[in-house]
Design a protein around this motif. Sequence first.
Motif, PDB file in Angstrom:
ATOM      1  N   LEU A 187      42.232  63.634  66.205  1.00 25.61           N
ATOM      2  CA  LEU A 187      43.576  63.132  65.962  1.00 25.61           C
ATOM      3  C   LEU A 187      44.270  62.903  67.308  1.00 25.61           C
ATOM      4  O   LEU A 187      44.248  63.771  68.178  1.00 25.61           O
ATOM      5  N   ILE A 188      44.852  61.726  67.445  1.00 23.88           N
ATOM      6  CA  ILE A 188      45.577  61.398  68.668  1.00 23.88           C
ATOM      7  C   ILE A 188      47.050  61.269  68.303  1.00 23.88           C
ATOM      8  O   ILE A 188      47.403  60.460  67.453  1.00 23.88           O
ATOM      9  N   VAL A 189      47.888  62.102  68.886  1.00 27.71           N
ATOM     10  CA  VAL A 189      49.290  62.157  68.462  1.00 27.71           C
ATOM     11  C   VAL A 189      50.239  61.974  69.633  1.00 27.71           C
ATOM     12  O   VAL A 189      50.098  62.613  70.669  1.00 27.71           O
ATOM     13  N   ASP A 190      51.228  61.119  69.453  1.00 23.55           N
ATOM     14  CA  ASP A 190      52.296  60.963  70.429  1.00 23.55           C
ATOM     15  C   ASP A 190      53.519  61.697  69.898  1.00 23.55           C
ATOM     16  O   ASP A 190      53.682  61.818  68.690  1.00 23.55           O
ATOM     17  N   GLU A 191      54.340  62.184  70.800  1.00 23.98           N
ATOM     18  CA  GLU A 191      55.683  62.725  70.522  1.00 23.98           C
ATOM     19  C   GLU A 191      56.183  62.885  69.091  1.00 23.98           C
ATOM     20  O   GLU A 191      57.336  63.198  68.932  1.00 23.98           O
TER      21      GLU A 191
ATOM     22  N   ILE B  49      35.083  54.904  77.707  1.00 23.17           N
ATOM     23  CA  ILE B  49      35.499  55.993  76.813  1.00 23.17           C
ATOM     24  C   ILE B  49      34.424  56.176  75.756  1.00 23.17           C
ATOM     25  O   ILE B  49      33.975  55.203  75.165  1.00 23.17           O
ATOM     26  N   ASP B  50      34.018  57.398  75.552  1.00 22.65           N
ATOM     27  CA  ASP B  50      33.099  57.700  74.458  1.00 22.65           C
ATOM     28  C   ASP B  50      33.814  58.601  73.482  1.00 22.65           C
ATOM     29  O   ASP B  50      34.302  59.659  73.861  1.00 22.65           O
ATOM     30  N   ILE B  51      33.866  58.157  72.250  1.00 23.91           N
ATOM     31  CA  ILE B  51      34.514  58.990  71.239  1.00 23.91           C
ATOM     32  C   ILE B  51      33.501  59.291  70.146  1.00 23.91           C
ATOM     33  O   ILE B  51      32.862  58.380  69.628  1.00 23.91           O
ATOM     34  N   HIS B  52      33.325  60.553  69.842  1.00 27.27           N
ATOM     35  CA  HIS B  52      32.389  60.924  68.784  1.00 27.27           C
ATOM     36  C   HIS B  52      33.173  61.496  67.619  1.00 27.27           C
ATOM     37  O   HIS B  52      33.689  62.598  67.704  1.00 27.27           O
ATOM     38  N   GLY B  53      33.264  60.737  66.558  1.00 27.62           N
ATOM     39  CA  GLY B  53      33.953  61.240  65.374  1.00 27.62           C
ATOM     40  C   GLY B  53      34.977  60.244  64.870  1.00 27.62           C
ATOM     41  O   GLY B  53      35.330  59.284  65.540  1.00 27.62           O
ATOM     42  N   ARG B  54      35.435  60.489  63.660  1.00 29.96           N
ATOM     43  CA  ARG B  54      36.413  59.613  63.035  1.00 29.96           C
ATOM     44  C   ARG B  54      37.782  59.878  63.654  1.00 29.96           C
ATOM     45  O   ARG B  54      38.289  60.995  63.615  1.00 29.96           O
ATOM     46  N   VAL B  55      38.377  58.838  64.210  1.00 30.42           N
ATOM     47  CA  VAL B  55      39.644  58.990  64.921  1.00 30.42           C
ATOM     48  C   VAL B  55      40.799  58.495  64.069  1.00 30.42           C
ATOM     49  O   VAL B  55      40.713  57.447  63.437  1.00 30.42           O
ATOM     50  N   SER B  56      41.877  59.257  64.059  1.00 27.27           N
ATOM     51  CA  SER B  56      43.134  58.728  63.542  1.00 27.27           C
ATOM     52  C   SER B  56      44.133  58.832  64.659  1.00 27.27           C
ATOM     53  O   SER B  56      44.173  59.840  65.348  1.00 27.27           O
ATOM     54  N   SER B  57      44.908  57.794  64.851  1.00 30.83           N
ATOM     55  CA  SER B  57      45.914  57.956  65.871  1.00 30.83           C
ATOM     56  C   SER B  57      47.278  57.737  65.273  1.00 30.83           C
ATOM     57  O   SER B  57      47.480  56.930  64.382  1.00 30.83           O
ATOM     58  N   LEU B  58      48.189  58.525  65.767  1.00 26.86           N
ATOM     59  CA  LEU B  58      49.510  58.610  65.187  1.00 26.86           C
ATOM     60  C   LEU B  58      50.489  58.463  66.343  1.00 26.86           C
ATOM     61  O   LEU B  58      50.904  59.423  66.937  1.00 26.86           O
ATOM     62  N   LEU B  59      50.791  57.210  66.694  1.00 25.98           N
ATOM     63  CA  LEU B  59      51.684  57.005  67.834  1.00 25.98           C
ATOM     64  C   LEU B  59      53.129  57.038  67.377  1.00 25.98           C
ATOM     65  O   LEU B  59      54.044  57.064  68.168  1.00 25.98           O
ATOM     66  N   GLU B  60      53.317  57.014  66.073  1.00 24.72           N
ATOM     67  CA  GLU B  60      54.662  57.147  65.535  1.00 24.72           C
ATOM     68  C   GLU B  60      54.487  57.382  64.047  1.00 24.72           C
ATOM     69  O   GLU B  60      53.453  57.036  63.497  1.00 24.72           O
ATOM     70  N   VAL B  61      55.475  57.964  63.406  1.00 29.93           N
ATOM     71  CA  VAL B  61      55.339  58.115  61.959  1.00 29.93           C
ATOM     72  C   VAL B  61      56.021  56.936  61.281  1.00 29.93           C
ATOM     73  O   VAL B  61      57.015  56.418  61.768  1.00 29.93           O
ATOM     74  N   GLY B  62      55.449  56.514  60.170  1.00 34.66           N
ATOM     75  CA  GLY B  62      56.074  55.454  59.387  1.00 34.66           C
ATOM     76  C   GLY B  62      55.785  54.049  59.865  1.00 34.66           C
ATOM     77  O   GLY B  62      56.493  53.120  59.503  1.00 34.66           O
ATOM     78  N   THR B  63      54.732  53.879  60.654  1.00 35.29           N
ATOM     79  CA  THR B  63      54.384  52.532  61.097  1.00 35.29           C
ATOM     80  C   THR B  63      54.047  51.668  59.892  1.00 35.29           C
ATOM     81  O   THR B  63      53.233  52.057  59.063  1.00 35.29           O
TER      82      THR B  63
END
Lengths: 259, 418
Positions: B182-186, B97-111
Motif C-alpha cells: 500500500l502506498i499512502v500519501d498524507e 523500480i521493482d515491485i513484487h506484489g499487488r499494489v494499491s496507491s492512495l494519494l488522496e481519498v475520494g478520487t
Amino acid sequence: MRLSELWEYRELLFFFVWRDIKVRYKQTVLGAAWAVLQPLAATFVFTIFFGKLAGLSAHTNGPYSLHVFAALIPWTFFANAVTQSANSLVGSSHLISKVYFPRLLVPVAPVVAGLVDFAVAFVALLLLMPVFGVTPGWRLIAVPALLGGTIVASTGVGILFSAVTVTYRDFRFVMSFLMQLWLFASPVAYALNTTIPATWQMAYAVNPMVGMIAGFNAALLGEAFPLRLIAVSLASAVALLVIGVNYFVRVERRFADVI
Amino acid sequence: MSSSAIAIRDLGKRYTIGVGRSSGLMRDSLAAWLRAPLRRRRRDSSHGSGREFWALRNVTLDVARGDIIGIVGPNGAGKSTLLKILSRITPPTEGVIDIHGRVSSLLEVGTGFHPELTGRENVFLNGAILGMTRQEIRTKFDAIVAFAELERFIDTPVRHYSSGMFVRLAFSVAAHLDPEILIVDEVLSVGDLQFRHRCLGHMQGLRDEGRTVLFVSHDLTAIRQLCTRAAMLHGGRVVDEGTPDDVTRRYEVESRDPTAATGGSATRLQPLPDFHLERVELRNAAGVAAAAFDAGDVMEIHLWSSARAPANSYTVEFHLYNEDDRVISYGAANPVRSTYYNAEDRHYVCRLGPLPLTEGAYFFSFAIGVWNDHRWDRWDRAVSFRIERCDPFKTGHGITNAHDGDLVIPQDWRTAGS
C-alpha cells in the motif's frame, strides 16, 4: 501498448461509461428527450434554410427532412462522441494525476456512453418514418455494421483529439470550428449522389462519415448501398483509429506531468 | 522470491521548467515551426536554456516485505514525485523500480467521486478506480457502508453530504482495499480527530497483518507510532534512513533551520508587519552559534527586530515546545523578569539555563509586543535545538525525552533515618 492490460481494466471502462450515462441523464431535466430533440431541432433548421431557402430539397430522393434526420443520427453520435472524447482527458486531469489505470479508457468511455443517446434517437427515427410515408425495409440489417464503422471513426478521432488537447491546450477552440466544417464536408444537408461529381466521390469518402452517413441513408430509405464508398470510409476509419492510438500511446506517459 | 517488496535503484525524475519547454499552446508551436529555419541556426545556443531540475536523483531504497516505511522531508523534497512514480502515474527519467506484489496507491481519498451520484454509486465507481473488481465491491459493500456509518444516507447524492461524511465514505472504500503493498500519501491528515484515530487504527491493522506500506506524512507522531522504518528525503535525495525515532528527530532538527532562522522560513504572520522579528540565533556559553546543547548548559538566545519599535516598554517572550508540540516552558523580558525594552532597541539577548531538559529536540516560538496589550509580531517554531546529552549527575546513563519526559529536576537520593 498492452492489450492484456486493457482487458484487465475492462470493468473500469464499464464504470466510466456507466458514470457518464448516469450523470448525463441525471443532470438534464429532459433526459432521454434531449437525445431526440438535438437532431430534431437541427433537422428543422436544416429543412428551413437548406431545404426550402437554398432549394437543396430538390436534389434528394424522398422527403428532405427525413434524409436530414437519418443523416443527423450517426452525425450527432459522431460529433458528440468526438467532442466529449477530446475533452475527456483534460476533464479527468484530477484522476490522471492521482491514480494509475490505462489512460486509453478515458477517451473511449464517452464514445461508448454515446450509444445510449444513439439508440434513443434511432428508435425515434423509426417511429417517425411512417409519418413521412416511408416504411423501413430489409436494408435495416446493415445498421449495426454501419454503426460499428461510425464507432471506429469516432473512437479514432476522439482518441487522437484527446491527446492533442492535452499537448496543445488551445486545440479545443480549433476543434469546435473543425467539427462545423466536418459537418458540411459530410452528406447531411445535401444528398451525396446529386451533389458530388462521381469522379470525386472516392476522394470524398476519405472522410469516414461520408460512407457511414450515405450507408445509413440507404439502409433507412431503402436505396442501394454505395458499397465502394462505404469500403473507402471504413478503411479510413480504421486508419484514423490506428493513427489515434499510436499518437496517444506515444504521448500518454507525459500526461500526468503536463495535464 | 525476493524478500524486498519494493526495490528502487538510482531513481531520477527530471522536469523542465521555463524557457525551452513547450508552452502547451498550438499557436506557439505553429509559430515556432514557421520560424524553424531561424531556430535551427540558433539551436546550439538555446539548447538547454530550459531550466531543468531533478525532483528526484539517485534514489535507492529497499522496502522489505512487512515493512511500514515512513517518508519524511520538507515540501519540495520529492516525496510526491516518488509516490507518483511508484504508483505508475508518471514515469521516471532514469533508474529502475521493482515491485513484487499487488499494489494499491492512495494519494488522496475520494478520487473520482462524482457529486451527482449517490453514495452507493460512488462506492462502486471509486472502488473500481482504486482497482477493485465489481464482484469484490459487491462482497464488501455492506462492510464499507457500515465502517463509514452511512447506512441511512447511502442512496443520497454525495453533493448533499457534509465534508465529514464524504471523507468517511471515501476512506472506508480505501480501507477495504486488499493490497499486498500500500502506498499512502498524507491521507491521514484529513478529517476530524475521530477519523484520524480510525485511520491510525486501520494502519496498525495493516501492520499486524504483515502488509507492506510506504507512507508519506508530515505527522511525525504518526510515523513514530506506526512505522518500522523511516527515510528522509531532501532535495530529491535520500539523506537519512533508519529507525523512525532517529529519522524523525533528525528531520525535526533540520527542518527548523538549526542556528539562524530569518523571517519567512518558519510559520509567520502574513503579511509581515513593518516592525517584526527578523532574525534569531541560539548561542552556546562561549558565544558561538549552536544547535546542539547538553543538559545543564547555558544558552543565549539572540533576537533582532526589523526597525525602530512603535512604542517603549515592550517585551519579548518565548514559548518552549517539545517534540509533540506541547508548550513546556515560558519566558519573557517582562512580566517574568522586569526588563522593559525601548523603541530604539533592536537586538535582544536572553541568557537561559542551566537547561533542565532531557535528550531530544525542542523548539522556540517568539513574540514581541506590549505585555497584556498587543503583540506586533509572532514567530511560531522559529528555531529548534537538540539536547545531545542529558546526564546531569555524571552516572553514564542518558535520560531521553522518548521515555522519561522533557524535564530533569535536580534530585538527591538517600535512605532516611540512618
